[in-house]
Design a protein around this motif. Structure first.
Motif, PDB file in Angstrom:
ATOM      1  N   ASP A  13      51.606  32.310  35.613  1.00  0.00           N
ATOM      2  CA  ASP A  13      51.055  30.986  35.874  1.00  0.00           C
ATOM      3  C   ASP A  13      50.151  30.969  37.096  1.00  0.00           C
ATOM      4  O   ASP A  13      49.430  30.020  37.345  1.00  0.00           O
ATOM      5  CB  ASP A  13      52.193  29.972  36.112  1.00  0.00           C
ATOM      6  CG  ASP A  13      52.881  29.613  34.815  1.00  0.00           C
ATOM      7  OD1 ASP A  13      52.229  29.761  33.764  1.00  0.00           O
ATOM      8  OD2 ASP A  13      54.056  29.201  34.859  1.00  0.00           O
ATOM      9  N   PHE A  14      50.241  32.047  37.863  1.00  0.00           N
ATOM     10  CA  PHE A  14      49.523  32.091  39.132  1.00  0.00           C
ATOM     11  C   PHE A  14      48.043  32.418  38.906  1.00  0.00           C
ATOM     12  O   PHE A  14      47.708  33.372  38.207  1.00  0.00           O
ATOM     13  CB  PHE A  14      50.181  33.141  40.029  1.00  0.00           C
ATOM     14  CG  PHE A  14      49.489  33.331  41.336  1.00  0.00           C
ATOM     15  CD1 PHE A  14      49.662  32.420  42.363  1.00  0.00           C
ATOM     16  CD2 PHE A  14      48.670  34.437  41.538  1.00  0.00           C
ATOM     17  CE1 PHE A  14      49.021  32.600  43.579  1.00  0.00           C
ATOM     18  CE2 PHE A  14      48.025  34.618  42.758  1.00  0.00           C
ATOM     19  CZ  PHE A  14      48.199  33.695  43.770  1.00  0.00           C
ATOM     20  N   ILE A  15      47.170  31.613  39.493  1.00  0.00           N
ATOM     21  CA  ILE A  15      45.738  31.867  39.354  1.00  0.00           C
ATOM     22  C   ILE A  15      45.286  32.764  40.503  1.00  0.00           C
ATOM     23  O   ILE A  15      45.273  32.335  41.657  1.00  0.00           O
ATOM     24  CB  ILE A  15      44.927  30.562  39.374  1.00  0.00           C
ATOM     25  CG1 ILE A  15      45.445  29.629  38.286  1.00  0.00           C
ATOM     26  CG2 ILE A  15      43.452  30.852  39.187  1.00  0.00           C
ATOM     27  CD1 ILE A  15      44.724  28.307  38.254  1.00  0.00           C
ATOM     28  N   ALA A  16      44.937  34.014  40.202  1.00  0.00           N
ATOM     29  CA  ALA A  16      44.510  34.928  41.260  1.00  0.00           C
ATOM     30  C   ALA A  16      43.044  34.702  41.595  1.00  0.00           C
ATOM     31  O   ALA A  16      42.667  34.680  42.770  1.00  0.00           O
ATOM     32  CB  ALA A  16      44.747  36.369  40.844  1.00  0.00           C
ATOM     33  N   ILE A  17      42.199  34.556  40.583  1.00  0.00           N
ATOM     34  CA  ILE A  17      40.797  34.198  40.831  1.00  0.00           C
ATOM     35  C   ILE A  17      40.383  33.169  39.795  1.00  0.00           C
ATOM     36  O   ILE A  17      40.930  33.129  38.695  1.00  0.00           O
ATOM     37  CB  ILE A  17      39.845  35.418  40.766  1.00  0.00           C
ATOM     38  CG1 ILE A  17      39.985  36.150  39.438  1.00  0.00           C
ATOM     39  CG2 ILE A  17      40.065  36.354  41.922  1.00  0.00           C
ATOM     40  CD1 ILE A  17      38.920  37.195  39.213  1.00  0.00           C
ATOM     41  N   GLY A  34      36.945  38.884  52.270  1.00  0.00           N
ATOM     42  CA  GLY A  34      37.913  37.806  52.094  1.00  0.00           C
ATOM     43  C   GLY A  34      39.227  38.193  52.718  1.00  0.00           C
ATOM     44  O   GLY A  34      39.516  39.370  52.888  1.00  0.00           O
ATOM     45  N   PRO A  35      40.046  37.209  53.073  1.00  0.00           N
ATOM     46  CA  PRO A  35      41.341  37.514  53.687  1.00  0.00           C
ATOM     47  C   PRO A  35      42.283  38.159  52.671  1.00  0.00           C
ATOM     48  O   PRO A  35      41.943  38.269  51.497  1.00  0.00           O
ATOM     49  CB  PRO A  35      41.857  36.144  54.123  1.00  0.00           C
ATOM     50  CG  PRO A  35      41.166  35.171  53.242  1.00  0.00           C
ATOM     51  CD  PRO A  35      39.840  35.762  52.909  1.00  0.00           C
ATOM     52  N   ASN A  36      43.445  38.550  53.103  1.00  0.00           N
ATOM     53  CA  ASN A  36      44.433  39.143  52.202  1.00  0.00           C
ATOM     54  C   ASN A  36      44.748  38.181  51.066  1.00  0.00           C
ATOM     55  O   ASN A  36      44.754  36.968  51.262  1.00  0.00           O
ATOM     56  CB  ASN A  36      45.732  39.480  52.953  1.00  0.00           C
ATOM     57  CG  ASN A  36      45.537  40.625  53.929  1.00  0.00           C
ATOM     58  OD1 ASN A  36      45.976  40.558  55.050  1.00  0.00           O
ATOM     59  ND2 ASN A  36      44.850  41.654  53.506  1.00  0.00           N
ATOM     60  N   ALA A  37      44.964  38.748  49.899  1.00  0.00           N
ATOM     61  CA  ALA A  37      45.324  37.972  48.701  1.00  0.00           C
ATOM     62  C   ALA A  37      44.227  37.038  48.227  1.00  0.00           C
ATOM     63  O   ALA A  37      44.478  36.102  47.483  1.00  0.00           O
ATOM     64  CB  ALA A  37      46.620  37.186  48.907  1.00  0.00           C
ATOM     65  N   ALA A  38      42.986  37.288  48.649  1.00  0.00           N
ATOM     66  CA  ALA A  38      41.878  36.429  48.227  1.00  0.00           C
ATOM     67  C   ALA A  38      41.519  36.677  46.765  1.00  0.00           C
ATOM     68  O   ALA A  38      40.999  35.798  46.097  1.00  0.00           O
ATOM     69  CB  ALA A  38      40.667  36.680  49.106  1.00  0.00           C
ATOM     70  N   GLY A  39      41.789  37.888  46.288  1.00  0.00           N
ATOM     71  CA  GLY A  39      41.445  38.208  44.902  1.00  0.00           C
ATOM     72  C   GLY A  39      40.389  39.294  44.784  1.00  0.00           C
ATOM     73  O   GLY A  39      39.823  39.493  43.718  1.00  0.00           O
ATOM     74  N   PRO A  80      40.039  53.010  43.828  1.00  0.00           N
ATOM     75  CA  PRO A  80      41.028  51.927  43.891  1.00  0.00           C
ATOM     76  C   PRO A  80      41.574  51.773  45.306  1.00  0.00           C
ATOM     77  O   PRO A  80      41.474  52.685  46.126  1.00  0.00           O
ATOM     78  CB  PRO A  80      42.122  52.378  42.930  1.00  0.00           C
ATOM     79  CG  PRO A  80      41.498  53.420  42.069  1.00  0.00           C
ATOM     80  CD  PRO A  80      40.479  54.083  42.937  1.00  0.00           C
ATOM     81  N   GLU A  81      42.157  50.620  45.534  1.00  0.00           N
ATOM     82  CA  GLU A  81      42.617  50.240  46.860  1.00  0.00           C
ATOM     83  C   GLU A  81      43.593  51.240  47.477  1.00  0.00           C
ATOM     84  O   GLU A  81      43.501  51.603  48.633  1.00  0.00           O
ATOM     85  CB  GLU A  81      43.278  48.869  46.744  1.00  0.00           C
ATOM     86  CG  GLU A  81      43.822  48.321  48.020  1.00  0.00           C
ATOM     87  CD  GLU A  81      44.223  46.869  47.839  1.00  0.00           C
ATOM     88  OE1 GLU A  81      44.840  46.557  46.814  1.00  0.00           O
ATOM     89  OE2 GLU A  81      43.912  46.067  48.717  1.00  0.00           O
ATOM     90  N   THR A  82      44.557  51.706  46.660  1.00  0.00           N
ATOM     91  CA  THR A  82      45.610  52.557  47.217  1.00  0.00           C
ATOM     92  C   THR A  82      45.235  54.029  47.180  1.00  0.00           C
ATOM     93  O   THR A  82      46.067  54.876  47.498  1.00  0.00           O
ATOM     94  CB  THR A  82      46.901  52.347  46.427  1.00  0.00           C
ATOM     95  OG1 THR A  82      46.582  52.473  45.032  1.00  0.00           O
ATOM     96  CG2 THR A  82      47.487  50.980  46.671  1.00  0.00           C
TER      97      THR A  82
END
Ligand SMILES: Nc1ncnc2c1ncn2[C@@H]1O[C@H](COP(=O)(O)OP(=O)(O)OP(=O)(O)O)[C@@H](O)[C@H]1O
Ligand SMILES: [Mg+2]
Lengths: 316, 249
Positions: A13-17, A34-39, A80-82
Motif C-alpha cells: 500500500d506504500f507509495i514509494a514514488i 534527495g534525502p534518504n527514502a526519497a525513492g 546498484p546501491e549495495t
C-alpha cells in the motif's frame, strides 16, 4: 536517451514514488538528489528493468523497458546501491563473466577488462577473490563492471560511496568523461559532487520530483531573487539610502563588518545585474569599496529548502 | 545459449572454489560404496548393482529405501541450495536480472551446472560396475538402464532443488523446502496401498520411485522417460516463473 514518464511504484500500500517524470539526453550527466527514502533507488531499479513500475513508462535509447526489455537492458550499465558482487570469484573472472553476459566478444572483453582494471587502479587485485577486497576496492570493481561494455546509458546508485578521496576525484573524472558521449544518471548525497559533475539535477523528495534544473539555476529559481553582498566603508545610513535608489534592489540589510566597514546584503530582482552600477555609485560617493560579490545559494541550502519546504518549490 | 553456458561455467567454477562440491562427492561415494559392498558381501551373490540402485540387502522397508537414488534425493537440494538463494541474499540477482539475459537462460545455466556435477558423481561410481565386469559376469542391460535412470532422476531432483532455491534467500530454508517436496513425491506411491483402481494407479505413476524401479530392472519404458523429463521441465518452468514474480515483489 532516457525518458521516464509518470512512474509510480507501490510497495504493497506504500507509495514509494508517484508520477515521477524526467529525461536525460545523450551526453548529459543527471544528478539524482534527495534525502534518504526519497525513492532514488526505487526509480533506478525501475529504469534498469529490475522491477516493473506500478504505473508509467521508461524508455531507454528508444526501447520500452517493459516491452523491449532485453534491447533496453543491452544499452545499460548499472551500479546498484549495495554494490552486489560474487565473493568467491576473482576480479578478472568476474569482469569476464559480466562482459560475457553483456554480449562482448572475447577479444574486446580482454582489452576492455585490461582498460577498466587499469583505470580503476585494480591491477594489484586482478586475481584476488572479490570477497577478500576492502569496501573501497569492491566499489571500484562495481564501477568497473558498470562501464565495462561502454554502455549508452549508465545508472549509478551512489557511485563514490566508500572510495578514498584520490580515487573519488578520478572516479568523478571518469564519470564526467563518460558523460560526454553517454548518458549518466547518478544518485548521491554528496552535494559538491552534483555541482562538479552534473549538468542537471533532479531533486526528489518523498517520492515526488520537486525540481529539475541546472545546479546554478536552482538557487535563483528557488529564492525568486538574486543576492549581492557588498562591503563598504562609509556612513551606514547614507550608504543604505544610496543603494536603495538603484533600480532593481528590493531590500537591503546592513551588518557591521571588520574595521569600521559594514556588510550590506541586497535582495535584487532576478536578472537585474546591478553590480556594475552599485560599484560606480559607491566609488562616486568617495566611500571605500572593500568587497562585492554575487551570492549563489549553496546546494546544501537549496537541498534543505527543497526538501523541507516542499510547497514553496514548483516542480517543473 | 551462450548466456546459459556462461552462467553454467561460472557456477561450476564457484562449486569447485568452495568445499560444497567435494563434500557432496565424498558423501555420495561413501554412501553408495557402502551399498555396493553390502550388496555383494554375502557369498555367491549375483553380480549386479541392484543393491546400489534400489537397495535390497537391508530387507523390508528400509532396504527398499536406502539406495543410490535416495542418497541422490538427499544430496540434490544441498547441491542446488546456493544457486538462486545466494544471488538474492548477496543482491547479485539485481545485476544478473538487469543484464541482457532472459530469465530462462539464468535458470538453465544454473541447472546445467548442477547436471554437470551430477554427471561427475555418476562417473565416479563407474568403478562399481567395472569391478563387476572384471570379477563377474553381470547383465549389462540393467547396469546401463540403472545409470540412465539415475541421471534422469537426479535431473528431476536438481530441478526441484533449484525451484526451492528460488523461493527464499536462505540456503537452509531452500534445502528444507526442496526435501519436503522431494520426499512427498518419493513416498507418495505408499499411498497407493490404501486405494484400488484409478487412484492406486495415479499414486504409483506420480512417484519418481516407481519409474526408477523399472530402470533398475533393466526395463526402459518411454513413458518413464517422458515422465522424468516432463516433471523436470515443469519444475524448471516454475523456477522461471518464481524469478519473474520476484521482480513483482
Ligand atoms: N522492497 C521494498 N519493499 C517495501 N518498501 C520498500 C522496498 N524498497 C524500498 N522501499 C521503501 O521505499 C521508499 C523509497 O526507498 P528508496 O530505496 O528508493 O530510497 P532512496 O531514495 O534510495 O534512499 P537512500 O538515500 O536511503 O538510498 C522507502 O520508504 C523504502 O522504505
Ligand atoms: Mg538508495
Amino acid at each position: 536517451m532516457i525518458e521516464v514518464q509518470n512512474l509510480t511504484k507501490y510497495y504493497g500500500d506504500f507509495i514509494a514514488i508517484e508520477n515521477v517524470s524526467f529525461e536525460a539526453k545523450r551526453g548529459e550527466v543527471v544528478g539524482f538528489l534527495g534525502p534518504n527514502a526519497a525513492g532514488k533507488t526505487t526509480t533506478m531499479r525501475i529504469i534498469t528493468g529490475f522491477m516493473p513500475p506500478s504505473a508509467g513508462t521508461v524508455r531507454v535509447a528508444g526501447y520500452d523497458i517493459q516491452t523491449h526489455s532485453i534491447e533496453a537492458r543491452r544499452q545499460v550499465g548499472y551500479l546498484p546501491e549495495t554494490t552486489p558482487l560474487y565473493t568467491d570469484i576473482s576480479v578478472r573472472d568476474y569482469l569476464d563473466f559480466m562482459g560475457g553476459l553483456r554480449g562482448m566478444a572475447p577479444a574486446r572483453r580482454r582489452t576492455r577488462i585490461d582498460y577498466v582494471i587499469q583505470r580503476m587502479r585494480l591491477e594489484e587485485y586482478a586475481h584476488t577473490l572479490i570477497g577478500r577486497l576492502s569496501k573501497g576496492y569492491r566499489q571500484r570493481v562495481g564501477i568497473a563492471q558498470a562501464v565495462l561494455h561502454e554502455p549508452e546509458v549508465l545508472i549509478l546508485d551512489e557511485p563514490t560511496i566508500g572510495i578514498d578521496p584520490v580515487q573519488v576525484v578520478e572516479t568523478r573524472e571518469l564519470i564526467k568523461s563518460l558523460g560526454k558521449e553517454h548518458t549518466v544518471v547518478l544518485s548521491t548525497h554528496i552535494l559538491p559532487e552534483v555541482s562538479q559533475i552534473c549538468e542537471r539535477v533532479v531533486v526528489i523528495n518523498e517520492g515526488h520530483i520537486v525540481a529539475v534544473d541546472r545546479p546554478e539555476n536552482l538557487s535563483v529559481r528557488l529564492r525568486g531573487t538574486e543576492q549581492v553582498k557588498v562591503e563598504v566603508r562609509g556612513p551606514a545610513r547614507d550608504v543604505s539610502a544610496r543603494i536603495r535608489r538603484i533600480q532593481g534592489v528590493r531590500e537591503v540589510t546592513q551588518r557591521d563588518g571588520a574595521s569600521g566597514a559594514s556588510v550590506y546584503t541586497l535582495e535584487c530582482d532576478p536578472g537585474s545585474n546591478i553590480r556594475e552600477e552599485l560599484a560606480s555609485a559607491i566609488v562616486q560617493q568617495g566611500w571605500g569599496l572593500l568587497g562585492l560579490q554575487a551570492v549563489t545559494m549553496s546546494l546544501e541550502d537549496i537541498f534543505l529548502k527543497l526538501t523541507t519546504h516542499e510547497d514553496e518549490a514548483k516542480p517543473q | 545459449m551462450t548466456n546459459t553456458l556462461l552462467i553454467a561455467r561460472k557456477e561450476l567454477r564457484t562449486y569447485f572454489g568452495s568445499p560444497i562440491a567435494y563434500v557432496i562427492m565424498a558423501a555420495f561415494l561413501a554412501f553408495t560404496g557402502l551399498l555396493f559392498i553390502d550388496s555383494l558381501s554375502t557369498p555367491f551373490r549375483e553380480a549386479s548393482l541392484r543393491g546400489f540402485f534400489v537397495g535390497e540387502s537391508f530387507g523390508g522397508l528400509l532396504g527398499q529405501t536406502i539406495n543410490a537414488a535416495f542418497v541422490l534425493l538427499l544430496l540434490g537440494p544441498v547441491l542446488t541450495m546456493r544457486l538462486l538463494a545466494e544471488e538474492s541474499k548477496l543482491g547479485t540477482i539485481e545485476l544478473l536480472l538487469t543484464a541482457p539475459v532472459r530469465d530462462f537462460e539464468v535458470v538453465m545455466g544454473k541447472f546445467l551446472a548442477g547436471l554437470a556435477i551430477l554427471g561427475m558423481l555418476l562417473v565416479m561410481t563407474l568403478y562399481y560396475p567395472l569391478l563387476l565386469l572384471i570379477f563377474g559376469n553381470p547383465d549389462i542391460g540393467p547396469l546401463i538402464a540403472g545409470y540412465a535412470g539415475l541421471l534422469l532422476l537426479g535431473g528431476l531432483f536438481l530441478a526441484v532443488g533449484l525451484f526451492a532455491s528460488s523461493l527464499s534467500t536462505s540456503q537452509i530454508a531452500s534445502v528444507v523446502i526442496g526435501l519436503i517436496i522431494l520426499l512427498m513425491f518419493w513416498f507418495i506411491n505408499q499411498a497407493s496401498n490404501f486405494f484400488r483402481g484409478t487412484p492406486e494407479f495415479v499414486f504409483e505413476f506420480v512417484s519418481p520411485r516407481t519409474h526408477f524401479t523399472n530402470f533398475a530392472r533393466g526395463i526402459v519404458d518411454t513413458q518413464s522417460i517422458i515422465y522424468y523429463i516432463a516433471l523436470t521441465a515443469i519444475f524448471l518452468f516454475f523456477t522461471v516463473r518464481s524469478l519473474e514474480t520476484r521482480r513483482w515483489r
